[in-house]
Design a protein around this motif. Structure first.
Motif, PDB file in Angstrom:
ATOM      1  N   LYS A   9       0.793  -1.178   0.040  1.00 23.81           N
ATOM      2  CA  LYS A   9       0.024   0.040  -0.251  1.00 23.81           C
ATOM      3  C   LYS A   9       0.855   1.152  -0.029  1.00 23.81           C
ATOM      4  CE  LYS A   9      -3.935  -1.799   2.259  1.00 23.81           C
ATOM      5  NZ  LYS A   9      -4.773  -1.873   3.716  1.00 23.81           N
ATOM      6  N   ILE A  10       2.007   1.240   0.627  1.00 23.45           N
ATOM      7  CA  ILE A  10       2.926   2.391   0.987  1.00 23.45           C
ATOM      8  C   ILE A  10       3.999   2.298  -0.204  1.00 23.45           C
ATOM      9  CG2 ILE A  10       1.944   2.859   3.430  1.00 23.45           C
ATOM     10  CD1 ILE A  10       4.929   1.903   4.059  1.00 23.45           C
ATOM     11  N   GLY A  11       4.008   1.483  -0.987  1.00 22.57           N
ATOM     12  CA  GLY A  11       5.149   1.235  -1.985  1.00 22.57           C
ATOM     13  C   GLY A  11       6.452   0.887  -1.275  1.00 22.57           C
ATOM     14  N   LEU A  12       6.431   0.180  -0.204  1.00 26.38           N
ATOM     15  CA  LEU A  12       7.539  -0.293   0.629  1.00 26.38           C
ATOM     16  C   LEU A  12       8.600  -0.969  -0.360  1.00 26.38           C
ATOM     17  CD1 LEU A  12       9.088  -0.593   3.339  1.00 26.38           C
ATOM     18  CD2 LEU A  12       7.793  -2.704   3.736  1.00 26.38           C
ATOM     19  N   ASN A  13       9.914  -0.677  -0.406  1.00 26.05           N
ATOM     20  CA  ASN A  13      10.745  -1.422  -1.242  1.00 26.05           C
ATOM     21  C   ASN A  13      10.435  -2.623  -0.891  1.00 26.05           C
ATOM     22  OD1 ASN A  13      13.520  -2.632  -0.730  1.00 26.05           O
ATOM     23  ND2 ASN A  13      14.220  -1.051  -1.981  1.00 26.05           N
ATOM     24  N   ARG A  14      10.910  -3.706  -2.008  1.00 25.30           N
ATOM     25  CA  ARG A  14      10.803  -4.944  -2.007  1.00 25.30           C
ATOM     26  C   ARG A  14      11.674  -5.582  -0.917  1.00 25.30           C
ATOM     27  NH1 ARG A  14       6.541  -7.369  -2.316  1.00 25.30           N
ATOM     28  NH2 ARG A  14       6.715  -9.750  -2.509  1.00 25.30           N
ATOM     29  N   GLU A  15      12.808  -5.372  -1.099  1.00 30.22           N
ATOM     30  CA  GLU A  15      13.728  -6.092  -0.207  1.00 30.22           C
ATOM     31  C   GLU A  15      13.466  -5.715   1.325  1.00 30.22           C
ATOM     32  OE1 GLU A  15      17.421  -4.306   0.550  1.00 30.22           O
ATOM     33  OE2 GLU A  15      18.644  -6.145   0.870  1.00 30.22           O
ATOM     34  N   LYS A  16      13.099  -4.658   1.579  1.00 31.41           N
ATOM     35  CA  LYS A  16      12.979  -4.223   3.014  1.00 31.41           C
ATOM     36  C   LYS A  16      11.465  -5.087   3.494  1.00 31.41           C
ATOM     37  CE  LYS A  16      14.756   0.354   2.420  1.00 31.41           C
ATOM     38  NZ  LYS A  16      14.417   1.804   2.207  1.00 31.41           N
ATOM     39  N   SER A  17      10.674  -5.112   2.612  1.00 29.80           N
ATOM     40  CA  SER A  17       9.568  -5.899   3.131  1.00 29.80           C
ATOM     41  C   SER A  17       9.584  -7.454   3.015  1.00 29.80           C
ATOM     42  CB  SER A  17       8.408  -5.818   1.901  1.00 29.80           C
ATOM     43  OG  SER A  17       7.150  -6.364   2.279  1.00 29.80           O
ATOM     44  N   ILE A  18      10.392  -8.115   2.279  1.00 32.20           N
ATOM     45  CA  ILE A  18      10.804  -9.338   2.350  1.00 32.20           C
ATOM     46  C   ILE A  18      11.678  -9.507   3.536  1.00 32.20           C
ATOM     47  CG2 ILE A  18      12.146 -11.290   1.142  1.00 32.20           C
ATOM     48  CD1 ILE A  18       9.500 -10.357  -0.045  1.00 32.20           C
ATOM     49  N   VAL A  19      12.604  -8.849   4.118  1.00 30.93           N
ATOM     50  CA  VAL A  19      13.554  -8.965   5.246  1.00 30.93           C
ATOM     51  C   VAL A  19      12.734  -8.927   6.349  1.00 30.93           C
ATOM     52  CG1 VAL A  19      15.555  -7.817   6.518  1.00 30.93           C
ATOM     53  CG2 VAL A  19      15.689  -8.268   3.921  1.00 30.93           C
ATOM     54  N   LEU A  20      11.878  -7.908   6.536  1.00 28.45           N
ATOM     55  CA  LEU A  20      10.957  -7.800   7.801  1.00 28.45           C
ATOM     56  C   LEU A  20       9.778  -8.916   7.745  1.00 28.45           C
ATOM     57  CD1 LEU A  20      10.053  -4.076   7.527  1.00 28.45           C
ATOM     58  CD2 LEU A  20      11.402  -5.207   9.461  1.00 28.45           C
ATOM     59  N   GLN A  21       9.473  -9.321   6.596  1.00 23.57           N
ATOM     60  CA  GLN A  21       8.606 -10.658   6.679  1.00 23.57           C
ATOM     61  C   GLN A  21       9.462 -11.944   7.224  1.00 23.57           C
ATOM     62  OE1 GLN A  21       6.195 -11.450   3.150  1.00 23.57           O
ATOM     63  NE2 GLN A  21       6.477  -9.374   2.571  1.00 23.57           N
ATOM     64  N   HIS A  22      10.625 -12.008   6.670  1.00 25.92           N
ATOM     65  CA  HIS A  22      11.417 -13.000   7.142  1.00 25.92           C
ATOM     66  C   HIS A  22      11.929 -12.945   8.630  1.00 25.92           C
ATOM     67  CE1 HIS A  22      14.855 -15.791   7.251  1.00 25.92           C
ATOM     68  NE2 HIS A  22      15.606 -14.606   7.923  1.00 25.92           N
ATOM     69  N   MET A  23      11.893 -11.797   9.073  1.00 23.88           N
ATOM     70  CA  MET A  23      12.162 -11.645  10.536  1.00 23.88           C
ATOM     71  C   MET A  23      11.222 -12.349  11.363  1.00 23.88           C
ATOM     72  SD  MET A  23      14.072  -7.764  10.946  1.00 23.88           S
ATOM     73  CE  MET A  23      14.579  -8.240  12.507  1.00 23.88           C
TER      74      MET A  23
END
Lengths: 338, 338, 338, 338, 338, 338
Positions: F258-272
């Motif tokens: 929704k907020i256009g979060l950078n893909r890598e950041k999103s995946i790394v947070l999901q991974h956490m």
């Protein structure tokens, strides 16, 4: 069958290219075939050998803080042999070659370090990022924070007993903190973390947190044989048959008795050492039964893991994964993009 | 709310049947509702209580070697209360009733054992099948077989230190050998088996086999609090936080130092104690590294299992299976037909 | 591409040194490069090959009880080839060389063993330390101790059926007791231990202890294909698909039926075979449910471990540790100082 | 102490309410306190007892296909006792009460089933959803599909041997398919699934798939003692000491020998039985080594799981979860909304 | 140091033998040293290198559906280099040699495939036994069988999104179905089996069985990077950090929201994907809680195992065992005699 | 059958004793039989029942922050019933009795809390030791410390979405932090510890440490149904089928998009979020692959353990052990002497 001299196999054009380069100091990890280097290195080991043609030469293993490389002095002489002393620092000039896929240095000049030359040992061998004397001071400042007089005395006595060895012992034969000063560095970071978590979980008895950290691994000094460069040749007989946990317990029992340490305090400290590996299969037949013992385990494992992650990521490109890291259960560690 | 007296609930016809029977001595395990018994029992514990009607009575737990049973003295008097002493032997006359599915003895007469009455303690409490003094003599005869003078002295010193307690300590709080003299009985059978297997595997150093058996469990005396009847109330603080294996290692270290025991011998003996449970999850962080330590483990487990099987089969009919035995991994043990 | 003759690569000075030495017999384990040997060895396998230059030579694998070594006859002739027969004993004269880090024998002379020359087979192949016929006699003496007539007959019948193979079968393809007579040696020491432990745990039914030991591994003869030197080439089809435990159970079922063996006795013996590996993951889907079956397991594992320790310590210096022994969970075994 | 009659404790108003209701037949699972029922039930067990007041009454356990309930006949008479026969079908009239949280039926009238009354046994005991004779016919039609004459004969012989018991044996003592005809029902659905998967994986040898399914559990007939209602009282002695897998292997070995079955075929079929539980800890010391053996395992486990899920969802509301199902690793099973 | 040309080492007689043979096409798996081959192969990778003598040559890895072989073009020219393109199809003529125990092809002639030459890609790379377009049609026919309109639309949308990649993606990086079209082939056989088992267990909701199979692995397309030949170079960043199960769940969540999929249906489908690996250590933190999810797991594992068995038996002789198969827990698989 | 009124069974003398005592407020945990209490309690649940004599009474479960107790109002009236409302606060006067070993309060007077009476909810229900609004402020102050604008926005958005529920949600259904505000309290202490450890391990990216802590458990709000008192009635359907880890991943994916979060950041947070339980069997199919993810796990487990130890030691005497604590692997926790 003898080893053919690499000098015979490289063609003369390549030799010319090497000669034309200027000598300058390079760390061992940076050496590239076809380049030259000049500077100080440590002789880890050496042997006088013969080529198949019966000619003597000296085979040397050089190290600095970045790694290890094999080197050859093809022109043998009695005088040269005198310079080549195990564990001594030498200055060399050499050319880097490649032999069967490995780097090799052909030494052209070698001499002993002059006493006037001031070379930091931490440049020549892998070591903790902080000077060991500085770390020892910091660590000892925590001993002073122990309020219980008996426990403080116990810790002081044991640390003094091993004072010299603490200045260079690594925390392990290989794997994490296996370098000069590793044991102190591991202790230092654990005690700093312990102090801080004690601010969050303020019901903890910090005397035990500090004493536990300071004593938990100190008998690694009895478990392993380390030289003064922090390199462990092997475990000791007692180390193999009993291990540093059991040795640490006996240390507290005996040193505690000497100063009339209250029995409960002694047993609880022994229990902290006994239980700090947490799982039986990692060496702890009892699990922590006090909150300070529980925390000690986590301080230990966090420091180990933060160390392993930091090193696993060295040399990995941003946005890439490391190779599988055996120490981290074969995980591929990810280095985030900046 | 108080407990209704069982005496109020049983009908009078049943009472008549009981009264007409002759009193004779019965072991607790044999008691059947509707029968009478007369004889000596041990008072394990007691309490003075009140019925809902406010009448005082005495609630007693009686034991003999075959088990435990609850008993009541409904007619309270100060005189009677003086007779009822914990851990004392009394002679009683009583009727066996059943209350909520359990046996209960209604005591009609009670008196203390006269000093002239010679009752074997082994009749009244569970105990090893051989007299403990006899077992201790036999076990000590093996100490004499140790050829190494230092090791022999070490074992003698440690055994003498615990001589009195050896005469009654059990080998466990519950489960195998948890009765008076159990520790000695366990030790005895292990050392006999060790002697015999040493004849088959004649490369073994029997000094270590004997010393290992004699010392492996001796610090159970420090791990558990046992009364003189071999009943363990609880583990000690040090027993819970460290355990008899660690305690035994410290014992050898310290007693060894006192007599100047050769360091290698001390460490190898400590290693035997450390490794005798074999698996980390059972308390041994190191596996045996000498054949004598390896054998020690098997002597220990064989004695335990042969004990458990023998007891599991007690009271099983020929050609039938026992109930599931928790100690034997929930196996149903089979009793062969004769 | 053919293999260059090692003879072409060694320089002539070294050759002279070798020639000047006297020939004397050396065990294969003792062979050192630069020495000579003369004596009897067994030809395990051989092949006629060609050098890159197209010259024929004979490549031979020689064995004796101490090990195996590769040998070459560089001077090929039809007559020599006739002498070289697999599994035959030959007398050779040769020089020991080193090739790619391995020993190699250059055979200068070779001839077949004369029928008049009396060479013990146990000198030439790994074998149990007692003569197999002697072991078989001892083992059979235990059959006579079985009191139950049916069980004794069953054991006799099964042992007679495999009499010949018992004289050379090993107990395993590799690992423990994997040599000529190993199965008998394993059985012998187990039954001796069983007899002795039966004196300590005297409630055991020794008929089952003896029969259990004698039958527990006998179907290894059906599970593996062994040559008459105790060397197993492979498992049999039935051995792989079912295994010696299942095969042993069927053997008892069928041979029991033939002699009208009481059904309970048959089942209990089958259960002993089924449960003797104790853990499901080692092949026993049922755990022992009789004390004799329980003991059988421990007799088995003790003999295996005592064997493995004895062999692990061969060649280890006093006061040192062995390398990691895979068979013993990668332990380093310690050899005590004398 | 005897049990107080429930009749004494319920107050008279409640009794009146009950009396005014009409009798109609209810399944045991549907019985509610305060209602009446009339109809046919099976007497599973009974006992003549006395109240504390010394009055005789009959305590009966009634079953039908939906469950089990305790019942009482408070008015004892010799005539009534003659009617109450274990495993017989009776017609009763009764009122449902609640006692200590459990339902209980107060029987007011009872008589034996008349021979003219045609009551389906499957109404009165838990049983497979298809008539066993019909299942047996279907299963046998698969035997005919086996092309290999020897294997077909083997299967026929073994099935004929157990023909009668197949008509009522359950597949287990408790858990999945533990009802009348359960063994056949399990076999039937597995063989149907096997046939269909053989169409997808058409490289399989269907003779082994069919024979494997038909033989894999057939020795459960020897492992357990079942009455003709499919209720298993216990495992047999051989069942406990060896188990149906080992029994099945011996069956194939012996019946195979009788008809001269090719050795490879016999061993491969035995291997299928041996490996069908897949994991050592579930009873299979060997894993499947043929694709047909591998499939057999999955046919077995799929049928078990599909059975368990089907039953776990019985009585669960749409959109809700079941309670934790022990058989399904304590999962809560979800029933989807329609 | 450079590599000596194999051409220099083979003797001239052998060369003659090779030359006299006729060129004919051989699959890579069939190549034998000393033979010739002529035909089409795919260039997987190549490098221009130099011999120690400084001469340029081209080192090529050739593949066809049967395997991979190293090849050399010793006569380098700029023109030849232009023909050698990664992932292109070439026609070669060459001789098969052996170098250090591996086959090697000496290429004598090479040219690019003409556009008029019609070579099936499935001849040159490992691929599923059915054409992918045909498989896709069949798989899509199952989508039509889904009765629930929303679920059908969801599946259609997701499949259409990945339509192109479905035509070549393998099901794994290595191991089972790791070839062109492997993902489709795996899906196809699972859905066929699912359809058939749904006939036996007819209480199942087939909409979920079909949708579950079609969606369970589809995010392998996001987890791995595959080229159009079905060869996976690596996992993607998201693939490593999350994995196809988590990716698949998010796919259903998001695509479901787009079409207003009923929340329960979406969650149940996500749960099927989440639980299909069954065991936490294989990636499923939740076990199946619906019968359709349970079946999905078994459809998956059966297809994997039937695939592995089929391939393990390729090239095994009748009546023999395969080598140990790592994928099948190191089992030796048995190939029955016909 | 109804329950006999306890009032009928207690004798009159005891009643008198109770009556003579003064009413004063007591916490539920402190209630003792024979005493009186007066004060405010929360009605957790209640039911109107009948005695066997047919008399109506009200059965109530009262709670305060120290525990729960059953209470009875024997004198039923319509007016009283109106006062008794689930989850309302009442003031009572009562006497404490004991019934079948449990405490029970006989309520003599009851009335609703007046709106003028100011009772802190945290007195009446178990709750975190800090006010939730205060905790929320502190936690939000850490959001401001996140430097990456996108990550900060993501965390803000998600926290705002669940703002209200954060103010009362517990962190678990039972076990650690299972009380009002538990989720916030757990988050608070983790983020404080994270901040501090970030000072020791200064190579960490604190944005991820903070975001990881703030998001790791937030979807427990979706996983469990909690009332406003922090009491969880059950898990939600999605919670059971997917769990808060999977729910949290989807939350980040969708809110990130929704907020256009950078893909890598999103995946790394999901991974956490995915890896924070660390072990597959505890719900994390992937292990941490970044140091921040690794640390997150340890912050989580340290907070849990420090919580469990603190509570385990409540009420344990100095120098004694707690009972076995199931949450702490059945350990007996030791409370040191002061």
């Amino acid at each position: 069958m003898g080893q053919t001299s690499i000098g015979d196999l490289i063609n003369s054009k390549e030799r010319e290219q090497i000669k034309s380069m200027v000598y300058e100091h390079k760390n061992i990890a940076e050496l590239k075939a076809g380049e030259k280097t000049e500077g100080f290195y440590l002789i880890k080991s050496f042997e006088v050998r013969k080529t198949t043609a019966g000619k003597q030469y000296i085979d040397i293993n050089l190290v600095d803080k970045t790694g290890e490389v094999n080197a050859k002095i093809w022109e043998y002489s009695k005088e040269t042999e005198k310079i080549v002393i195990e564990n001594s620092i030498v200055k060399i000039r050499g050319e880097v070659l490649e032999w069967s896929g490995s780097k090799q240095v052909k030494i052209n000049k070698i001499r002993a370090k002059l006493s006037t030359e001031n070379i930091k040992i931490s440049e020549l061998i892998p070591s903790a990022p902080i000077e060991t004397s500085e770390m020892l001071d910091t660590v000892k400042s925590y001993v002073k924070k122990i309020k219980d007089v008996q426990i403080k005395l116990l810790v002081e006595n044991i640390m003094n007993k091993y004072n010299n060895k603490l200045l260079y012992y690594p925390a392990a034969k290989k794997n994490h903190h296996s370098y000069l000063g590793g044991l102190l560095y591991h202790t230092l970071r654990m005690i700093q973390s312990g102090e801080k978590l004690g601010q969050v979980y303020d019901y903890l008895n910090m005397d035990y947190v500090y004493a536990g950290v300071l004593l938990h691994d100190i008998c690694k000094i009895l478990e392993m044989d380390s030289d003064e460069y922090g390199v462990v040749s092997d475990y000791t007989m007692e180390g193999k048959l009993l291990g540093h946990i059991i040795q640490g317990i006996k240390e507290i029992e005996i040193e505690g008795e000497k100063i009339g340490l209250n029995r409960e305090k002694s047993i609880v400290l022994q229990h902290m050492v006994l239980s700090h590996h947490y799982e039986p299969e990692f060496g702890s037949p009892k699990k922590p039964m006090t909150p300070e013992a529980e925390l000690l385990h986590f301080l230990d494992i966090i420091d180990t893991r933060m160390f392993d992650f930091e090193h696993a990521l060295e040399g990995v490109e941003s946005g890439k994964f490391s190779d599988r890291i055996w120490l981290l259960d074969n995980r591929n560690i990810y280095k985030m993009q900046d």
